[in-house]
Design a protein around this motif. Structure first.
Motif, PDB file in Angstrom:
ATOM      1  N   HIS A 236       0.827  -1.216   0.000  1.00 54.90           N
ATOM      2  CA  HIS A 236       0.000   0.000   0.000  1.00 54.90           C
ATOM      3  C   HIS A 236       0.860   1.265   0.000  1.00 54.90           C
ATOM      4  CE1 HIS A 236      -3.803  -2.275   1.602  1.00 54.90           C
ATOM      5  NE2 HIS A 236      -3.344  -2.749   0.467  1.00 54.90           N
ATOM      6  N   HIS A 237       2.102   1.103  -0.455  1.00 56.48           N
ATOM      7  CA  HIS A 237       3.004   2.236  -0.652  1.00 56.48           C
ATOM      8  C   HIS A 237       3.733   2.021  -1.976  1.00 56.48           C
ATOM      9  CE1 HIS A 237       2.407   3.841   3.397  1.00 56.48           C
ATOM     10  NE2 HIS A 237       2.561   2.611   3.855  1.00 56.48           N
ATOM     11  N   ALA A 238       3.775   3.038  -2.816  1.00 54.25           N
ATOM     12  CA  ALA A 238       4.387   2.896  -4.137  1.00 54.25           C
ATOM     13  C   ALA A 238       5.859   2.535  -4.051  1.00 54.25           C
ATOM     14  CB  ALA A 238       4.204   4.190  -4.944  1.00 54.25           C
ATOM     15  N   ASP A 239       6.542   2.964  -2.999  1.00 51.33           N
ATOM     16  CA  ASP A 239       7.967   2.657  -2.829  1.00 51.33           C
ATOM     17  C   ASP A 239       8.193   1.604  -1.746  1.00 51.33           C
ATOM     18  OD1 ASP A 239       8.989   4.427  -4.792  1.00 51.33           O
ATOM     19  OD2 ASP A 239       8.661   6.121  -3.440  1.00 51.33           O
ATOM     20  N   GLY A 240       7.153   0.840  -1.445  1.00 51.97           N
ATOM     21  CA  GLY A 240       7.284  -0.195  -0.422  1.00 51.97           C
ATOM     22  C   GLY A 240       8.285  -1.268  -0.822  1.00 51.97           C
TER      23      GLY A 240
END
Length: 441
Positions: free
Chosen positions: A294-298
């Motif tokens: 749920h984070h683009a840079d996860g």
């Protein structure tokens, strides 16, 4: 071929065949209860016709599920004796609870449900149907509790290499169990929804319309349209749980070989185990990280962090995409079909032939999605049978490879024949015109 690999293939063949029928019966039992209740409320003969037709399908599926389940259970002793030796203190009671509480409940009331209509009161027959439906769900509860514990074990201690329960509540309600149980129940509902709709579409195509055809088609499309968004939501939650407890499985599913942030969602690729990379990648940048964390840079851990302890990549990578692709087709057919059916004022005979052909091809799409998802789940646990604690190769029997290969071939031939017979019988029943007048009981 290695005996352990052959033993895994044999068990996979058995469970692949077996899982088809509980997947139908879990939800079909509740659908039959719905048909039964509608008949009692309206005394519309179409609902009684639906109940009688689909009860036959339930009985056929139940018989094949029981027989294949017995065969599968024997393999714990023949192919995997070490598993029961080491984990039998946990697996044995859970399997026993399934037999004592669920299977006996189903078996006790199944006869009344199948043969009691007109011989017992309506109230008693309805109660029998309720008990059978509850029993099928309870059976799934216990089986998936054990399976989930094998993926996310907790509530135990190991003494002299054997697992012993410390907290049965923790064992049963292990971290992945709620997600797996919900995912499976929804998968069963979707399998049945397309079985209902697909058989009804076939009857319309062949001009073999029965009193219940239009009603069952509407029920199937409605059930599918309601359940598929829920399955997408639960699937997302299940993915987050898997990322936390089984990151190697997620890395294989997404084809992530090296740990990275902002991992792309691969629409297509060809995993290459030799180069530990993907050939022919087509992906959407950062979307895998966004979906999973749920984070683009996860960050998604790569398979390089699990050398020697991660599953084979290709089966998980392609199996996951088959499951998701089938789910998207279900979404399109259920939502589009329900909209189209409503536009035609629920006149089943006026539905476009092309749509009915497509829907008939989707009849067993639930089986395809279920098998693909099950393979992702079970192969994704490898090389462990109890994740992170007990390796599959350490619990295999000493049965020679040629003997396993011979019985594997026999199982495959037998199961293919039974599947063909099962589908043929349903086709025969669908094309056999049956008319029920009034309130015959």
């Amino acid at each position: 071929m290695d005996a352990v690999v052959l033993a895994r293939m044999q068990f996979a063949a058995n469970i692949t065949f077996h899982i088809l029928f509980p997947t139908i019966n879990i939800a079909l039992a509740w659908v039959l209860l719905f048909f039964r209740a509608r008949w009692l409320l309206t005394h519309d003969a179409a609902w009684l016709s639906a109940y009688r037709f689909w009860t036959k399908v339930f009985a056929l599926s139940f018989a094949l599920g029981v027989v294949s389940g017995i065969t599968m259970s024997f393999q714990f002793g023949t192919n995997w004796p070490g598993f029961m030796e080491k984990a039998g203190n946990i697996a044995g009671p859970l399997l026993g609870y399934e037999v004592l509480t669920a299977f006996f409940l189903e078996a006790s009331f199944l006869g009344v449900m199948l043969f009691g209509h007109g011989r017992v009161s309506e109230r008693v027959h309805l109660a029998a149907t309720v008990m059978v439906a509850f029993g099928t769900t309870l059976s799934a509860f216990w089986i998936l509790s054990l399976n989930s514990w094998m993926h996310t074990p907790q509530g135990f201690e190991i003494i002299n290499g054997e697992f012993h329960a410390l907290d049965w509540w923790a064992v049963v309600f292990n971290p992945s169990f709620p997600y797996r149980l919900t995912h499976k129940l929804l998968a069963s509902g979707l399998t049945v929804s397309f079985l209902l709709a697909g058989v009804s579409a076939w009857q319309l195509l062949k001009g073999k319309v029965q009193p219940h055809t239009a009603r069952v088609l509407r029920v199937g499309l409605t059930l599918g349209a309601v359940l598929i968004p829920l399955q997408i939501l639960v699937g997302d939650m299940h993915g987050l749980n898997t990322l936390k407890h089984q990151p190697a499985k997620i890395a294989a599913m997404e084809g992530v070989w090296q740990t990275e942030r902002g991992a792309p969602l691969l629409l297509f690729a060809w995993p290459n185990a030799q180069t530990r990379s993907n050939d022919f990648e087509i992906g959407i940048p950062k979307l895998a990280s966004l979906v999973l964390t749920h984070h683009a840079d996860g960050e998604i851990k790569g398979l390089d962090e699990f050398k020697g302890a991660h599953p084979p990549v290709a089966p998980l990578f392609f199996g996951f995409r088959i499951m998701v692709g089938t789910g998207l087709l279900m979404l399109a057919f259920s939502w589009g079909g329900l909209w189209l059916y409503r536009r035609r004022r629920w006149a089943a005979e006026s539905l476009p032939r092309a749509f009915l052909i497509g829907l008939s091809w989707m009849t067993f799409s639930g089986w395809l999605a279920t098998i693909a998802g099950w393979y992702v789940t079970e192969i994704g646990r490898q090389p462990f049978i109890v994740y992170g604690l007990l390796r599959t190769a350490d619990v295999a029997s000493a049965v020679p490879a040629p003997m396993i290969a011979a019985t594997l071939a026999g199982y495959i031939v037998l199961y293919l024949g039974l599947i063909i017979a099962y589908v043929s019988v349903i086709k025969y029943m669908a094309e056999k015109t049956e008319i029920i007048h009034g309130s015959a009981a």
